[in-house]
Enzyme design. Structure first.
Site, PDB file in Angstrom:
ATOM      1  N   ASN A  99      33.767  34.954  82.788  1.00 52.92           N
ATOM      2  CA  ASN A  99      34.436  35.560  81.624  1.00 52.92           C
ATOM      3  C   ASN A  99      35.929  35.404  81.827  1.00 52.92           C
ATOM      4  O   ASN A  99      36.416  35.550  82.942  1.00 52.92           O
ATOM      5  CB  ASN A  99      34.158  37.064  81.540  1.00 52.92           C
ATOM      6  N   LYS A 478      44.899  51.613  56.846  1.00 55.38           N
ATOM      7  CA  LYS A 478      44.050  52.212  57.892  1.00 55.38           C
ATOM      8  C   LYS A 478      43.669  53.623  57.494  1.00 55.38           C
ATOM      9  O   LYS A 478      42.529  54.029  57.590  1.00 55.38           O
ATOM     10  CB  LYS A 478      44.752  52.265  59.259  1.00 55.38           C
ATOM     11  N   LYS A 593      32.320  45.072  56.768  1.00 50.91           N
ATOM     12  CA  LYS A 593      33.123  44.356  57.765  1.00 50.91           C
ATOM     13  C   LYS A 593      33.394  42.925  57.318  1.00 50.91           C
ATOM     14  O   LYS A 593      34.440  42.364  57.570  1.00 50.91           O
ATOM     15  CB  LYS A 593      32.365  44.372  59.097  1.00 50.91           C
TER      16      LYS A 593
HETATM   17  C1  G6P Z   1      37.037  43.515  54.539  1.00 49.61           C
HETATM   18  C2  G6P Z   1      37.251  44.323  55.793  1.00 49.61           C
HETATM   19  C3  G6P Z   1      38.730  44.360  56.161  1.00 49.61           C
HETATM   20  C4  G6P Z   1      39.259  42.952  56.277  1.00 49.61           C
HETATM   21  C5  G6P Z   1      39.015  42.136  55.010  1.00 49.61           C
HETATM   22  C6  G6P Z   1      39.310  40.670  55.224  1.00 49.61           C
HETATM   23  O1  G6P Z   1      37.568  44.183  53.448  1.00 49.61           O
HETATM   24  O2  G6P Z   1      36.769  45.646  55.619  1.00 49.61           O
HETATM   25  O3  G6P Z   1      38.898  45.032  57.386  1.00 49.61           O
HETATM   26  O4  G6P Z   1      40.627  43.002  56.544  1.00 49.61           O
HETATM   27  O5  G6P Z   1      37.635  42.217  54.640  1.00 49.61           O
HETATM   28  O6  G6P Z   1      38.400  40.178  56.140  1.00 49.61           O
HETATM   29  P1  G6P Z   1      38.628  38.931  57.052  1.00 49.61           P
HETATM   30  O7  G6P Z   1      37.359  38.842  57.871  1.00 49.61           O
HETATM   31  O8  G6P Z   1      38.792  37.739  56.159  1.00 49.61           O
HETATM   32  O9  G6P Z   1      39.826  39.165  57.889  1.00 49.61           O
END
Ligand code: G6P
Length: 598
Positions: A99, A478, A593
């Site tokens: 790792n 946030k 996510k």
């Molecule tokens: C979603 C997530 C955010 C993220 C955004 C863009 O809304 O909840 O945390 O910033 O997508 O995602 P990415 O994977 O393209 O950075």
């Protein structure tokens, strides 16, 4: 990121290794492999994708009787997630798992190739096992340990390493520097792992090896000679979160480690090295457009300030969902940079396809190798944040900003804007900024206490100037993502053009007040709000008389150190408010996510 397990004993080794690897799945990986050495036979199995693919491959294999085994889950950094690149890596009669990142692997590889060694993979890891066999040729003591030590002393970078060899079938050689490695002893043998979870149920006595640890274990009691033997917490969920209440909290705390991985092998006193990007790639580029969503968009906005200030290159930042349908004007001299943690965000992916159609050069800044966005782009810089489980992005944001900073310095150097001294200053500043993300536990305690005052009211304004404006946007995002409170980020100089009408004592203003960037200007802006009775919480290294609350950070040497310190404060503040409100921090309502729909 990657995971390590190891076992010495009489139990069925394959089962123990596979079970251990499953416990590490939560860390994210794209391939896996095991090696078992028993009865003089070295057996290796590898598979791309899930552990179940590996299980299928070794379904008929049984490993009873005394022996040793090592197993690994790989999260690709050097080379694609293929079976050949998966660990363990193999030389003539030894196997290794690792790792971390070996920074000087290319030099070592060249030397070994001159001596006739042949390499199969694109990884940095493979050199370790070849170097070991090379040193073994003149290992005077002939117990393998001298050769292993010499091997380790040649390596620069971060590593946790386990190595087994047919010549020494009763032992596992180990070394640790920078990446975690634990060794434990139980009724049925000796166990290794890169985190607690795989050890639970097998052992309750463990040693968290220190940096610089190097040695070997067989079943002859070396474990009892180790110092600092500790008891192991037996709660698995607790072990996966490494003692933190939420994954988000753990991810905030590990930012300084992943940021080190981001710069490792790329930033050195001699220059910047971007693996897999040729210098020619940037030829003819006179402008950059950055395109992203959510937190990645805020990283992009921060990048604009860095690229324009350090590399003097005009940079535009666009929200992917807006860009797609805006009939954008695209010029072939424009570099199109997409930023994405997941690499799968639908709007960003479609925007990237548009740019490709318009024949723009494209570059992805992404956390997931082989994701759709990485595959679609001409070039990629991986952020190396490791898997991020908390929906609210923290460490991914930190590494995205760091990559944009590295890119700015690289381009500034290339365009001969940064002389040697300025370059050196930038590198020092990066190292200081990484250190600044190490969470100060006392500050965290203070934020825990302070958070109770910020649970109500009719809204939050997060304000900042320059690169602290996108940081303010990120601080507000946030907070709203996990606390469900209304929060807005705003350029502090712009408050008087409208938002100041909202100001009263129930309006909370979080003001980012870096000492090293436009301090006097933002001070006046905050005074204007204080005069209208806003409740003000400042983040900075100075005492600010008009504030209701002050979060004092260590005075950094420059504004980027302050940027990274304040980023951590904003993340912790959001976390503590959300915990007090009883919310599920890791899985906030309505959010995903990875957003793969438009
Ligand atoms: C979603 C997530 C955010 C993220 C955004 C863009 O809304 O909840 O945390 O910033 O997508 O995602 P990415 O994977 O393209 O950075």
């Amino acid at each position: 990121m990657c995971g390590i397990v190891g076992y010495i004993g009489k139990k069925e080794k394959k089962e123990i290794l596979l079970k251990g690897l499953k416990e590490l799945e939560y860390r994210g990986y794209d391939s896996a492999g095991i090696t078992v050495l028993s009865d003089g036979e070295l057996k290796t199995f590898k598979a791309v994708g899930r552990i179940c693919n590996l299980e299928n491959k070794c379904a008929d294999f049984i490993s009873e009787g005394f022996g040793v085994g090592i197993g690994h889950t790989r999260w690709a950094t050097h080379g694609k997630p293929t079976e050949v690149n998966a660990h363990p890596h193999i030389a003539d009669f030894s196997n290794v798992i690792h790792n971390g990142i070996i920074e000087n692997y290319q030099e070592i590889k060249k030397l070994l190739e001159q001596k006739g060694h042949q390499f199969l993979s694109q990884t940095d890891t493979e050199v370790i096992v070849h170097l070991f066999e090379e040193y073994l040729k003149d290992d005077a003591e002939n117990n393998g340990f001298e050769a292993f030590k010499k091997t380790i002393f040649c390596l620069k970078g971060a590593y946790a390493i386990l190595l087994v060899s047919k010549k020494y079938p009763d032992r596992i050689f180990y070394a640790k520097n920078g990446s975690p490695l634990i060794v434990g002893k139980g009724q049925t043998g000796i166990f290794f792992a890169s985190s607690d979870a795989p050890l639970i149920g097998y052992t309750d006595k463990v040693v968290y090896l220190e940096d610089g640890a190097i040695g070997y274990m067989d079943d002859n009691g070396q474990f009892d000679l180790l110092k600092n033997i500790k008891s192991l917490e037996q709660n698995r969920a607790f072990a996966q979160k490494e003692g933190f209440r939420y994954f988000m909290e753990k991810e905030i705390y590990e930012q300084h480690k992943v940021l080190l991985e981001t710069v490792m092998g790329r930033v050195s006193e001699e220059g910047i090295y971007l693996e897999s990007i040729e210098d020619r790639f940037f030829e003819g580029i006179d402008e950059i457009t950055i395109c992203a969503c959510g937190t990645s968009y805020h990283a992009g906005m921060s990048g604009k300030y860095l690229l324009e200030r350090i590399a003097k290159i005009k940079t535009n930042v666009v929200i992917a969902s807006e860009f797609r349908y805006s009939e954008p004007i695209m010029r072939e001299k424009e570099l199109f940079v997409v930023i994405s943690q997941s690499g799968e965000t639908a709007d960003t992916l479609e925007a990237l396809k548009l740019a490709k159609k318009a024949h723009l050069k494209t570059l992805a800044i992404c956390n997931v190798d082989n994701s759709s966005i990485v595959r679609e782009s001409d070039a990629v810089i991986l952020t190396r944040a490791g898997i991020e489980k908390g929906v609210a992005s923290t460490k991914a944001f930190a590494t995205q900003v760091m990559v944009l900073w590295i890119l700015s310095v690289y381009m500034g150097r290339h365009k001969k804007i940064l002389d040697n001294q300025c370059f050196k200053n930038q590198v020092e500043s990066m190292i200081a900024a990484i250190r600044a993300t190490e969470v100060d536990v006392k500050l965290h305690e203070r934020l825990k206490r302070l958070s109770k005052r910020y649970l109500h009211g009719h809204g939050f304004f997060f304000i900042g100037r320059d690169i602290f404006y996108p940081l303010a946007l990120e601080g507000a995002l946030k907070l709203k993502e996990i606390s469900y409170l209304h929060a807005e980020g705003y350029p502090s100089g712009e408050m008087k053009h409208g938002p100041i009408a909202l100001v009263d004592s129930l309006l909370f203003t979080v003001a980012l007040m870096p000492r090293h960037l436009l301090y006097e200007k933002i001070k006046s802006n905050v005074e204007e709000l204080a005069a209208r009775d806003a409740t003000i919480c400042t983040i900075g290294s100075e005492i600010f008389e008009s504030a209701d609350d002050m979060i004092i950070i260590k005075e950094g040497a420059d504004y980027m150190e302050e940027f990274f310190s304040m980023m951590v404060v904003l993340q912790l503040l959001a976390l503590e408010v959300a915990i007090r409100l009883g919310n599920d921090v890791d899985m906030p309502r309505n959010l995903a996510k990875s957003v793969t729909v438009e």
